[in-house]
Design an enzyme around this catalytic site. Structure first.
Site, PDB file in Angstrom:
ATOM      1  N   ILE A   6      34.615 104.521  38.071  1.00  0.00           N
ATOM      2  CA  ILE A   6      33.579 103.497  37.625  1.00  0.00           C
ATOM      3  C   ILE A   6      34.406 102.350  37.020  1.00  0.00           C
ATOM      4  CG2 ILE A   6      31.896 103.260  35.625  1.00  0.00           C
ATOM      5  CD1 ILE A   6      31.302 106.192  36.280  1.00  0.00           C
ATOM      6  N   ASP A  23      45.497 102.640  32.441  1.00  0.00           N
ATOM      7  CA  ASP A  23      45.096 103.856  33.083  1.00  0.00           C
ATOM      8  C   ASP A  23      46.696 104.602  33.398  1.00  0.00           C
ATOM      9  OD1 ASP A  23      44.344 106.076  34.882  1.00  0.00           O
ATOM     10  OD2 ASP A  23      42.513 104.997  34.978  1.00  0.00           O
ATOM     11  N   PRO A  69      37.486 109.888  30.893  1.00  0.00           N
ATOM     12  CA  PRO A  69      36.561 110.889  30.833  1.00  0.00           C
ATOM     13  C   PRO A  69      36.743 111.380  29.111  1.00  0.00           C
ATOM     14  CG  PRO A  69      38.136 111.275  32.310  1.00  0.00           C
ATOM     15  CD  PRO A  69      38.689 110.196  31.634  1.00  0.00           C
ATOM     16  N   ALA A  94      30.546 105.195  29.224  1.00  0.00           N
ATOM     17  CA  ALA A  94      31.155 106.351  29.424  1.00  0.00           C
ATOM     18  C   ALA A  94      30.622 107.584  28.922  1.00  0.00           C
ATOM     19  CB  ALA A  94      32.584 106.320  29.500  1.00  0.00           C
ATOM     20  N   ARG A  95      31.209 108.060  27.584  1.00  0.00           N
ATOM     21  CA  ARG A  95      30.552 108.902  26.896  1.00  0.00           C
ATOM     22  C   ARG A  95      30.779 108.613  25.225  1.00  0.00           C
ATOM     23  NH1 ARG A  95      28.685 110.783  30.561  1.00  0.00           N
ATOM     24  NH2 ARG A  95      29.048 112.702  31.717  1.00  0.00           N
ATOM     25  N   ASP A 117      25.539 102.927  26.365  1.00  0.00           N
ATOM     26  CA  ASP A 117      24.714 103.538  27.226  1.00  0.00           C
ATOM     27  C   ASP A 117      24.821 105.094  26.873  1.00  0.00           C
ATOM     28  OD1 ASP A 117      22.728 104.114  29.426  1.00  0.00           O
ATOM     29  OD2 ASP A 117      24.383 104.926  30.508  1.00  0.00           O
ATOM     30  N   GLU A 173      23.666 111.806  21.237  1.00  0.00           N
ATOM     31  CA  GLU A 173      22.685 111.487  21.891  1.00  0.00           C
ATOM     32  C   GLU A 173      21.869 112.746  22.432  1.00  0.00           C
ATOM     33  OE1 GLU A 173      24.828 109.705  25.108  1.00  0.00           O
ATOM     34  OE2 GLU A 173      24.430 111.300  26.287  1.00  0.00           O
ATOM     35  N   HIS A 177      21.384 106.602  28.446  1.00  0.00           N
ATOM     36  CA  HIS A 177      22.242 107.216  29.221  1.00  0.00           C
ATOM     37  C   HIS A 177      21.806 107.216  30.653  1.00  0.00           C
ATOM     38  CE1 HIS A 177      25.607 110.519  29.476  1.00  0.00           C
ATOM     39  NE2 HIS A 177      25.693 109.807  30.826  1.00  0.00           N
TER      40      HIS A 177
HETATM   41  P1  NAD Z   1      37.242 108.956  37.098  1.00  0.00           P
HETATM   42  O1  NAD Z   1      37.903 110.342  36.719  1.00  0.00           O
HETATM   43  O2  NAD Z   1      37.148 108.390  38.490  1.00  0.00           O
HETATM   44  O3  NAD Z   1      38.013 107.848  36.127  1.00  0.00           O
HETATM   45  C1  NAD Z   1      38.694 107.900  34.879  1.00  0.00           C
HETATM   46  C2  NAD Z   1      39.747 107.362  34.917  1.00  0.00           C
HETATM   47  O4  NAD Z   1      40.279 107.494  33.554  1.00  0.00           O
HETATM   48  C3  NAD Z   1      40.974 108.103  35.508  1.00  0.00           C
HETATM   49  O5  NAD Z   1      41.660 107.033  36.519  1.00  0.00           O
HETATM   50  C4  NAD Z   1      41.944 108.506  34.516  1.00  0.00           C
HETATM   51  O6  NAD Z   1      43.211 108.369  35.094  1.00  0.00           O
HETATM   52  C5  NAD Z   1      41.928 107.328  33.423  1.00  0.00           C
HETATM   53  N1  NAD Z   1      42.108 108.049  32.106  1.00  0.00           N
HETATM   54  C6  NAD Z   1      42.231 109.150  31.707  1.00  0.00           C
HETATM   55  N2  NAD Z   1      42.751 109.018  30.637  1.00  0.00           N
HETATM   56  C7  NAD Z   1      43.011 108.019  30.033  1.00  0.00           C
HETATM   57  C8  NAD Z   1      43.594 107.306  29.096  1.00  0.00           C
HETATM   58  N3  NAD Z   1      43.833 107.874  28.056  1.00  0.00           N
HETATM   59  N4  NAD Z   1      43.594 106.008  28.840  1.00  0.00           N
HETATM   60  C9  NAD Z   1      43.343 105.334  30.046  1.00  0.00           C
HETATM   61  N5  NAD Z   1      42.672 105.608  31.302  1.00  0.00           N
HETATM   62  C10 NAD Z   1      42.545 107.032  31.147  1.00  0.00           C
HETATM   63  O7  NAD Z   1      35.840 109.184  36.251  1.00  0.00           O
HETATM   64  P2  NAD Z   1      34.527 107.981  36.565  1.00  0.00           P
HETATM   65  O8  NAD Z   1      33.666 108.939  37.480  1.00  0.00           O
HETATM   66  O9  NAD Z   1      34.842 106.857  36.680  1.00  0.00           O
HETATM   67  O10 NAD Z   1      33.853 108.130  35.123  1.00  0.00           O
HETATM   68  C11 NAD Z   1      34.001 107.616  33.971  1.00  0.00           C
HETATM   69  C12 NAD Z   1      33.272 107.713  32.900  1.00  0.00           C
HETATM   70  O11 NAD Z   1      31.868 107.513  32.927  1.00  0.00           O
HETATM   71  C13 NAD Z   1      33.560 109.376  32.434  1.00  0.00           C
HETATM   72  O12 NAD Z   1      33.556 109.509  30.948  1.00  0.00           O
HETATM   73  C14 NAD Z   1      32.075 109.850  32.930  1.00  0.00           C
HETATM   74  O13 NAD Z   1      31.502 110.872  32.082  1.00  0.00           O
HETATM   75  C15 NAD Z   1      31.198 108.739  32.651  1.00  0.00           C
HETATM   76  N6  NAD Z   1      30.077 108.669  33.392  1.00  0.00           N
HETATM   77  C16 NAD Z   1      28.790 107.990  32.784  1.00  0.00           C
HETATM   78  C17 NAD Z   1      27.317 108.192  33.377  1.00  0.00           C
HETATM   79  C18 NAD Z   1      26.513 107.334  32.914  1.00  0.00           C
HETATM   80  O14 NAD Z   1      25.260 107.357  33.488  1.00  0.00           O
HETATM   81  N7  NAD Z   1      26.611 106.474  31.794  1.00  0.00           N
HETATM   82  C19 NAD Z   1      27.427 108.766  34.775  1.00  0.00           C
HETATM   83  C20 NAD Z   1      28.572 109.034  35.457  1.00  0.00           C
HETATM   84  C21 NAD Z   1      29.850 109.049  34.713  1.00  0.00           C
END
Ligand code: NAD
Length: 328
Positions: A156, A175, A206, A233-234, A258, A263, A294
């Site tokens: 994302i 990252d 995450p 994200a969360r 979001d 929540e 969300h």
């Molecule tokens: P992903 O695993 O593809 O990417 C996460 C990235 O964060 C990875 O590249 C990882 O190396 C990096 N990371 C980990 N720890 C880190 C840190 N301390 N500092 C910097 N970078 C770090 O995940 P994604 O699919 O891109 O999802 C990202 C977030 O979006 C997650 O929290 C997920 O739960 C959330 N999400 C939200 C929705 C929504 O509807 N709002 C939907 C899907 C996912």
């Protein structure tokens, strides 16, 4: 092939029907989720596909699925903590999830909200609701002049970087994982540089032990007082009281959220507005804060992909193939 699909959303049904017609596989759609009470409904089917937030940890469910001759359990969702992977493995069931169904869905809402914030649309909405149609004092910014900082450039965050770059913004990212494919869209740096240099800080990590409250009083204090914070994200990534304080003290210019840490008490429910948590009410009342429930994932592309990726995995596994989405 006969497939049973649990907890089918109304929005999923047309995509299921289209997939079924295209592939010639028969799909039975249920409204209920998989549980000890509903597992027997899977008897007589070749494949199973679920989607739910309620736990299904009881080993008896997996024993029954195996006794019905099933070889897989497809979860058409990202998180799979509701599944007992050990029990699935013990009973010869391959479990799959869907790690990325449409990163663009979430990225686009983040960018949309960032664009609304830099154009001061919350303030304009508030003024106009009060019968004030003046634009004075509400000068806006243009995205191509701004620096965007991405914390977590995965699916994302990477998609967000691509959109911001296409809009002409400069993109910085932090990252621990370096992705060479994102080089055209961002410049990797450290967290402090992202926080201090960015006009928009967008978090996409995450939620895990080392990222809980990663946005807190200290990190917020490093941001420009003119900067906006985006969290698609969360909620647990943010110390919400510290965020509220930073907004009230004008340490940052605004936020788009979001997700909120608490929540689950009210998002996804229809509740009396008086009963929602105080942090939500405080944030919602701010014209420089945009909140969505969300809903970033909820696009037609995401729902189509969730349906098709899940059902394609069922067919692959039932036919004895391997899926790259396999978790065990
Ligand atoms: P992903 O695993 O593809 O990417 C996460 C990235 O964060 C990875 O590249 C990882 O190396 C990096 N990371 C980990 N720890 C880190 C840190 N301390 N500092 C910097 N970078 C770090 O995940 P994604 O699919 O891109 O999802 C990202 C977030 O979006 C997650 O929290 C997920 O739960 C959330 N999400 C939200 C929705 C929504 O509807 N709002 C939907 C899907 C996912």
């Amino acid at each position: 092939m006969k497939i049973i699909m649990y907890s089918v959303l109304p929005e999923e049904k047309p995509y299921v029907e289209a997939w079924s017609k295209k592939t010639g596989n028969e799909v039975t759609m249920l409204d209920v989720s998989l549980s000890t009470e509903t597992v027997d409904l899977a008897k007589g089917y070749d494949g199973i596909d679920i989607q739910q937030t309620t736990n299904v940890h009881e080993p008896v469910v997996y024993e029954k699925l195996a006794s019905f001759g099933l070889k897989q359990l497809t979860a058409r969702m990202v998180g799979f903590e509701i599944i007992n992977l050990q029990a699935a493995t013990d009973n010869g069931l391959t479990v799959t999830n869907i790690a990325a169904y449409s990163p663009r869905a979430i990225a686009e809402l983040g960018v949309t909200q960032a664009m609304r914030l830099i154009r001061q649309l919350g303030y304009f909405d508030q003024r106009m609701a009060e019968g004030n149609f003046l634009w004075h004092g509400m000068i806006s910014q243009e995205i191509h002049n701004l620096t965007v900082g991405i914390i977590g450039a995965g699916h994302i965050g990477g998609a967000s970087a691509q959109i911001y770059t296409a809009l002409g913004a400069k993109v910085l990212a932090v990252d621990p994982a370096y992705n060479v494919e994102l080089e055209p869209y961002l410049e990797y740096t450290d967290l402090d540089t992202v926080l201090t240099q960015s006009d928009i800080v967008s978090i996409h990590t995450p939620l895990q032990d080392d990222t809980v409250n990663i946005i807190n009083a200290d990190t917020l204090a490093k941001m420009k007082s003119t900067a906006y914070f985006i969290n698609m994200a969360r909620g647990g990534l943010v110390d919400t009281p510290a965020l509220i304080k930073a907004l009230q003290n004008h340490e940052i210019a605004g936020a788009a959220l979001d997700t909120l840490a608490d929540e689950t008490e009210f998002f996804e429910q229809k509740v009396d507005p008086a009963t929602v948590p105080d942090d939500y009410k405080t944030l919602k009342a701010m014209p420089n804060v945009m909140i969505t429930p969300h809903s970033a994932f909820f696009t037609n592309t995401a729902i189509r992909n969730i349906v098709e990726i899940g059902l394609n995995d069922v067919v692959t596994l039932v036919n004895g193939g391997k899926s790259r989405n396999a978790l065990n």
